[in-house]
Motif scaffolding. Structure first.
Motif, PDB file in Angstrom:
ATOM      1  N   ASP A 145      -5.629   8.464   5.948  1.00 22.01           N
ATOM      2  CA  ASP A 145      -6.993   8.001   5.677  1.00 22.01           C
ATOM      3  C   ASP A 145      -7.320   6.765   6.504  1.00 22.01           C
ATOM      4  O   ASP A 145      -8.454   6.602   6.975  1.00 22.01           O
ATOM      5  CB  ASP A 145      -7.175   7.682   4.188  1.00 22.01           C
ATOM      6  N   ARG A 146      -6.353   5.905   6.679  1.00 23.88           N
ATOM      7  CA  ARG A 146      -6.561   4.692   7.486  1.00 23.88           C
ATOM      8  C   ARG A 146      -6.842   5.062   8.948  1.00 23.88           C
ATOM      9  O   ARG A 146      -7.717   4.499   9.585  1.00 23.88           O
ATOM     10  CB  ARG A 146      -5.354   3.773   7.395  1.00 23.88           C
ATOM     11  N   THR A 190      -1.767   6.779   2.109  1.00 21.02           N
ATOM     12  CA  THR A 190      -3.078   6.357   2.617  1.00 21.02           C
ATOM     13  C   THR A 190      -3.102   6.222   4.138  1.00 21.02           C
ATOM     14  O   THR A 190      -4.150   5.906   4.695  1.00 21.02           O
ATOM     15  CB  THR A 190      -3.481   5.014   2.000  1.00 21.02           C
ATOM     16  N   THR A 191      -1.971   6.463   4.795  1.00 25.60           N
ATOM     17  CA  THR A 191      -1.886   6.248   6.247  1.00 25.60           C
ATOM     18  C   THR A 191      -2.871   7.132   7.007  1.00 25.60           C
ATOM     19  O   THR A 191      -3.577   6.663   7.903  1.00 25.60           O
ATOM     20  CB  THR A 191      -0.448   6.487   6.742  1.00 25.60           C
ATOM     21  N   GLU A 229       0.832  -1.209   0.000  1.00 26.70           N
ATOM     22  CA  GLU A 229       0.000   0.000   0.000  1.00 26.70           C
ATOM     23  C   GLU A 229       0.866   1.258   0.000  1.00 26.70           C
ATOM     24  O   GLU A 229       2.006   1.250   0.431  1.00 26.70           O
ATOM     25  CB  GLU A 229      -0.911   0.014   1.225  1.00 26.70           C
ATOM     26  N   SER A 230       0.302   2.351  -0.470  1.00 26.31           N
ATOM     27  CA  SER A 230       0.996   3.628  -0.490  1.00 26.31           C
ATOM     28  C   SER A 230       0.987   4.247   0.911  1.00 26.31           C
ATOM     29  O   SER A 230      -0.021   4.184   1.623  1.00 26.31           O
ATOM     30  CB  SER A 230       0.295   4.571  -1.469  1.00 26.31           C
TER      31      SER A 230
END
Length: 145
Positions: free
Chosen positions: A85-86, A82-83, A78-79
């Protein structure tokens, strides 16, 4: 349990007329039993450790202030973009629970420190440090002399 010296036990056994060979074996075994184990020696207390995030800043772009950060993990495929957003997704899910309605989280710091690991795991993010750690800057150079 009362403790008694090996010599006194040997005297008692001698009074009860035990054969000398048996007496010698028993005394030798008792002497071995009272010897301290080398692995049981008092070890020094474990040193407490902390995580530190070292930030490479060779072009001196970061301000000179202290920063704090949290250490997280996400799936390798995963990119890293996106942390956040997670974390947001885990916070939204947590805030809909009974505990989340009583004590809702409003910042990323609150979320990381207060949300249980199970909620983060559902969002594929693993928190390694619940408390913030200091970030150190470096110019990424080792001085020559």
């Amino acid at each position: 349990m009362a403790k008694i010296e090996v010599n006194k036990v040997a005297e008692i056994l001698k009074k009860n007329e035990l054969p000398p060979a048996v007496l010698r074996r028993v005394v030798e075994e008792m002497n071995l039993a009272v010897q301290p184990d080398p692995g049981d020696a008092e070890a020094p207390p474990a040193v407490k450790k902390q995580f530190v995030v070292l930030l490479s800043d060779p072009e001196d772009r970061m301000p000179k202030h202290d920063f704090v950060a949290w250490v997280l993990q996400i799936p390798e495929t995963e990119s890293v973009a996106t942390t956040q957003d997670r974390i947001n997704r885990a916070a939204y899910d947590f805030n809909t629970t009974k505990k989340g309605r009583l004590l809702p989280v409003r910042t990323h710091g609150d979320a990381i420190e207060n949300i249980p690991a199970k909620a983060f795991k559902e969002s594929d993010v693993w928190v390694k440090t619940k408390t913030p750690v200091l970030v150190l800057r470096t110019d990424n150079e080792i001085p020559r002399e």
